[in-house]
Design a protein around this motif. Structure first.
Motif, PDB file in Angstrom:
ATOM      1  N   HIS A   1       0.020 -11.593 -12.553  1.00  0.00           N
ATOM      2  CA  HIS A   1       0.377 -10.418 -13.350  1.00  0.00           C
ATOM      3  C   HIS A   1      -0.826  -9.500 -13.525  1.00  0.00           C
ATOM      4  CE1 HIS A   1       1.279  -8.539 -17.420  1.00  0.00           C
ATOM      5  NE2 HIS A   1       2.214  -8.048 -16.625  1.00  0.00           N
ATOM      6  N   GLU A   2      -1.954 -10.075 -13.889  1.00  0.00           N
ATOM      7  CA  GLU A   2      -3.182  -9.282 -14.059  1.00  0.00           C
ATOM      8  C   GLU A   2      -3.587  -8.603 -12.758  1.00  0.00           C
ATOM      9  OE1 GLU A   2      -6.007 -12.130 -15.550  1.00  0.00           O
ATOM     10  OE2 GLU A   2      -5.078 -12.174 -17.545  1.00  0.00           O
ATOM     11  N   ARG A   3      -3.530  -9.339 -11.652  1.00  0.00           N
ATOM     12  CA  ARG A   3      -3.874  -8.763 -10.345  1.00  0.00           C
ATOM     13  C   ARG A   3      -2.924  -7.624  -9.969  1.00  0.00           C
ATOM     14  NH1 ARG A   3      -4.562 -14.312  -6.799  1.00  0.00           N
ATOM     15  NH2 ARG A   3      -6.463 -15.071  -7.794  1.00  0.00           N
ATOM     16  N   ALA A   4      -1.630  -7.845 -10.190  1.00  0.00           N
ATOM     17  CA  ALA A   4      -0.634  -6.821  -9.831  1.00  0.00           C
ATOM     18  C   ALA A   4      -0.850  -5.542 -10.636  1.00  0.00           C
ATOM     19  CB  ALA A   4       0.775  -7.364 -10.058  1.00  0.00           C
ATOM     20  N   LEU A   5      -1.141  -5.692 -11.936  1.00  0.00           N
ATOM     21  CA  LEU A   5      -1.385  -4.504 -12.763  1.00  0.00           C
ATOM     22  C   LEU A   5      -2.669  -3.800 -12.344  1.00  0.00           C
ATOM     23  CD1 LEU A   5      -0.366  -5.739 -16.344  1.00  0.00           C
ATOM     24  CD2 LEU A   5       0.970  -4.329 -14.744  1.00  0.00           C
ATOM     25  N   THR A   6      -3.721  -4.570 -12.085  1.00  0.00           N
ATOM     26  CA  THR A   6      -4.997  -3.994 -11.655  1.00  0.00           C
ATOM     27  C   THR A   6      -4.842  -3.215 -10.357  1.00  0.00           C
ATOM     28  OG1 THR A   6      -6.226  -5.760 -12.737  1.00  0.00           O
ATOM     29  CG2 THR A   6      -7.381  -4.547 -11.011  1.00  0.00           C
ATOM     30  N   ARG A   7      -4.018  -3.729  -9.469  1.00  0.00           N
ATOM     31  CA  ARG A   7      -3.814  -3.095  -8.159  1.00  0.00           C
ATOM     32  C   ARG A   7      -2.679  -2.069  -8.172  1.00  0.00           C
ATOM     33  NH1 ARG A   7      -4.892  -8.926  -5.289  1.00  0.00           N
ATOM     34  NH2 ARG A   7      -7.151  -8.798  -5.519  1.00  0.00           N
ATOM     35  N   ALA A   8      -2.089  -1.855  -9.330  1.00  0.00           N
ATOM     36  CA  ALA A   8      -1.038  -0.842  -9.547  1.00  0.00           C
ATOM     37  C   ALA A   8       0.178  -1.037  -8.638  1.00  0.00           C
ATOM     38  CB  ALA A   8      -1.612   0.558  -9.408  1.00  0.00           C
ATOM     39  N   PHE A   9       0.560  -2.283  -8.381  1.00  0.00           N
ATOM     40  CA  PHE A   9       1.772  -2.554  -7.622  1.00  0.00           C
ATOM     41  C   PHE A   9       2.992  -2.324  -8.513  1.00  0.00           C
ATOM     42  CE2 PHE A   9      -0.833  -5.867  -5.229  1.00  0.00           C
ATOM     43  CZ  PHE A   9      -1.036  -5.039  -4.137  1.00  0.00           C
ATOM     44  N   PRO A  10       4.077  -1.818  -7.957  1.00  0.00           N
ATOM     45  CA  PRO A  10       5.327  -1.820  -8.723  1.00  0.00           C
ATOM     46  C   PRO A  10       5.634  -3.266  -9.106  1.00  0.00           C
ATOM     47  CG  PRO A  10       5.544  -0.446  -6.776  1.00  0.00           C
ATOM     48  CD  PRO A  10       4.236  -1.195  -6.647  1.00  0.00           C
TER      49      PRO A  10
END
Length: 136
Positions: free
Chosen positions: A73-82
């Motif tokens: 979750h943290e990685r996805a938010l940091t990388r701005a993935f939908p």
């Protein structure tokens, strides 16, 4: 066929089977509703019946423990993935409005995640999912 993008759903491994299926279905609907370019054309059979279009590429389902879900979750938010989330409280609600309220009541770092869906370019998604295995 190899796609340049990847759709991944990550489900907490200790859920009951019905919960895993429910989380996967809801998260798949979020991807379908939120990413226009992934929807294919309607289907038709030889008898002339038509059917709804589906997502045009495979959806890979991964299993994760709670710390791994938080990390992804943290990685996805940091990388701005939908990204779509499903949290524990959503099993107790009966409608979309209450689901949104449950998510809104908790900060991102404290979400009691049971599932995530992410979409993006294949290689960055693979790096985000590093360490996870496909759901058995």
């Amino acid at each position: 066929m190899r796609f340049d993008t990847k759709i991944a759903i990550i489900v907490r491994e200790d859920l009951a089977t019905w919960q895993k299926l429910n989380v996967t279905a809801f998260l798949s609907s979020a991807i379908a509703a939120g990413i226009d370019e992934i929807i294919g054309e309607p289907y038709a059979d030889a008898s002339g019946n038509t059917y709804l279009p589906m997502i045009r590429q495979p959806i890979l389902i991964y299993a994760a423990d709670p710390p791994a879900l938080t990390r992804i979750h943290e990685r996805a938010l940091t990388r701005a993935f939908p990204t779509a989330v499903y949290i524990e409280e959503m099993f107790k609600t009966g409608n979309d409005q209450d689901n949104r309220a449950a998510v809104q009541a908790v900060t991102a770092t404290d979400l009691p995640l049971v599932g995530l869906a992410i979409y993006g370019p294949r290689n960055p998604i693979d790096k985000t999912l590093k360490g996870l295995t496909l759901h058995p």
